[in-house]
Design an enzyme around this catalytic site. Structure first.
Site, PDB file in Angstrom:
ATOM      1  N   TYR A  17       0.723  -1.368  -0.173  1.00  0.00           N
ATOM      2  CA  TYR A  17       0.033  -0.125   0.062  1.00  0.00           C
ATOM      3  C   TYR A  17       0.999   1.195   0.175  1.00  0.00           C
ATOM      4  O   TYR A  17       0.347   2.262   0.138  1.00  0.00           O
ATOM      5  CB  TYR A  17      -0.762   0.065   1.309  1.00  0.00           C
ATOM      6  CG  TYR A  17      -1.814  -1.108   1.357  1.00  0.00           C
ATOM      7  CD1 TYR A  17      -2.905  -1.118   0.457  1.00  0.00           C
ATOM      8  CD2 TYR A  17      -1.848  -2.209   2.241  1.00  0.00           C
ATOM      9  CE1 TYR A  17      -3.967  -1.949   0.429  1.00  0.00           C
ATOM     10  CE2 TYR A  17      -2.579  -3.130   2.295  1.00  0.00           C
ATOM     11  CZ  TYR A  17      -3.636  -3.046   1.367  1.00  0.00           C
ATOM     12  OH  TYR A  17      -4.441  -4.268   1.506  1.00  0.00           O
ATOM     13  N   HIS A  22      -4.392   6.264  -0.984  1.00  0.00           N
ATOM     14  CA  HIS A  22      -4.887   6.196   0.249  1.00  0.00           C
ATOM     15  C   HIS A  22      -3.943   6.296   1.030  1.00  0.00           C
ATOM     16  O   HIS A  22      -4.020   6.639   2.440  1.00  0.00           O
ATOM     17  CB  HIS A  22      -5.437   4.779   0.506  1.00  0.00           C
ATOM     18  CG  HIS A  22      -6.960   4.948   1.137  1.00  0.00           C
ATOM     19  ND1 HIS A  22      -7.773   6.020   1.326  1.00  0.00           N
ATOM     20  CD2 HIS A  22      -7.704   3.943   1.626  1.00  0.00           C
ATOM     21  CE1 HIS A  22      -8.885   5.548   2.019  1.00  0.00           C
ATOM     22  NE2 HIS A  22      -8.954   4.459   2.226  1.00  0.00           N
ATOM     23  N   ASN A  70      -9.652   1.556   7.766  1.00  0.00           N
ATOM     24  CA  ASN A  70     -10.730   1.669   8.296  1.00  0.00           C
ATOM     25  C   ASN A  70     -10.831   1.349   9.756  1.00  0.00           C
ATOM     26  O   ASN A  70     -11.911   1.436  10.328  1.00  0.00           O
ATOM     27  CB  ASN A  70     -11.575   0.406   7.396  1.00  0.00           C
ATOM     28  CG  ASN A  70     -11.919   0.734   6.161  1.00  0.00           C
ATOM     29  OD1 ASN A  70     -11.546   1.884   5.793  1.00  0.00           O
ATOM     30  ND2 ASN A  70     -12.405  -0.165   5.221  1.00  0.00           N
TER      31      ASN A  70
END
Length: 191
Positions: A17, A22, A70
């Protein structure tokens, strides 16, 4: 002595990631840590990685939650409690689909705009009244799913601009720390 400000860069852990849209919050947190001349270390009570020191003349703790985006509140809540930082003294740096790529905006409170990391932080703090450094990543093209879009790497064209955008977001964060919201907005929103 005044309690520190808590600056949180949102992102997802792991190399998969690291270069995704993000993760711009993590990228800016890394720059702030470098400006402080420190390296991240594990905070045992929260699980986040932190750097503490001074930034823009203030005592600051910069944090990167080491859980998925999240679930960020799971680590931000305990950090805020440990350092006795009220929501108004927390700055969250995050990606924003509703801003054009590269645009930076500052605000306090408001909705989460579908950003589950912000929702998690709001729920953990019991308040939406924390400060935000919003970094525009633009909308996905066509009918592309926004959830997939934010987890993609930047395009090669965007990638060339990401270092400058992250430096500007770090500058905006320092202005927010030094001047407070409204004077910092007046400067940053003119960029």
């Amino acid at each position: 002595m005044a309690e520190p400000l808590l600056v949180v860069g949102l992102g997802n852990p792991g190399d998969n990631y690291a270069r995704t849209r993000h993760n711009v919050g993590f990228m800016v947190a890394d720059l702030l840590a470098a400006r402080m001349g420190s390296k991240f270390k594990a905070h045992k009570r929260s699980g986040a990685e932190i750097v503490s020191g001074r930034l823009a003349g203030r005592s600051v703790v910069v944090a990167k939650p080491r859980c998925y985006m999240n679930e960020s509140g799971r680590q931000v809540g305990p950090l805020a409690k440990f350092y006795s930082v009220p929501p108004g003294d927390i700055i969250v740096i995050h990606d924003d689909l509703d801003l054009d790529f590269g645009r930076i905006r500052l605000k306090i409170g408001g909705g989460e705009g579908g950003h589950n990391g912000l929702r998690s932080v709001s729920n953990a703090l019991g308040s939406k009244d924390f400060q935000r450094v919003r970094i525009g990543i633009g909308r996905p093209p066509g009918r592309k799913d926004p959830a997939a879009f934010v987890l993609e790497n930047f395009t090669s064209t965007e990638r060339a601009d990401v270092p400058t955008i992250c430096e500007q977001a770090a500058d905006a964060t320092e202005l927010l720390i030094e001047l407070g919201l409204e004077p910092a907005q007046n400067r940053v929103h003119a960029w």
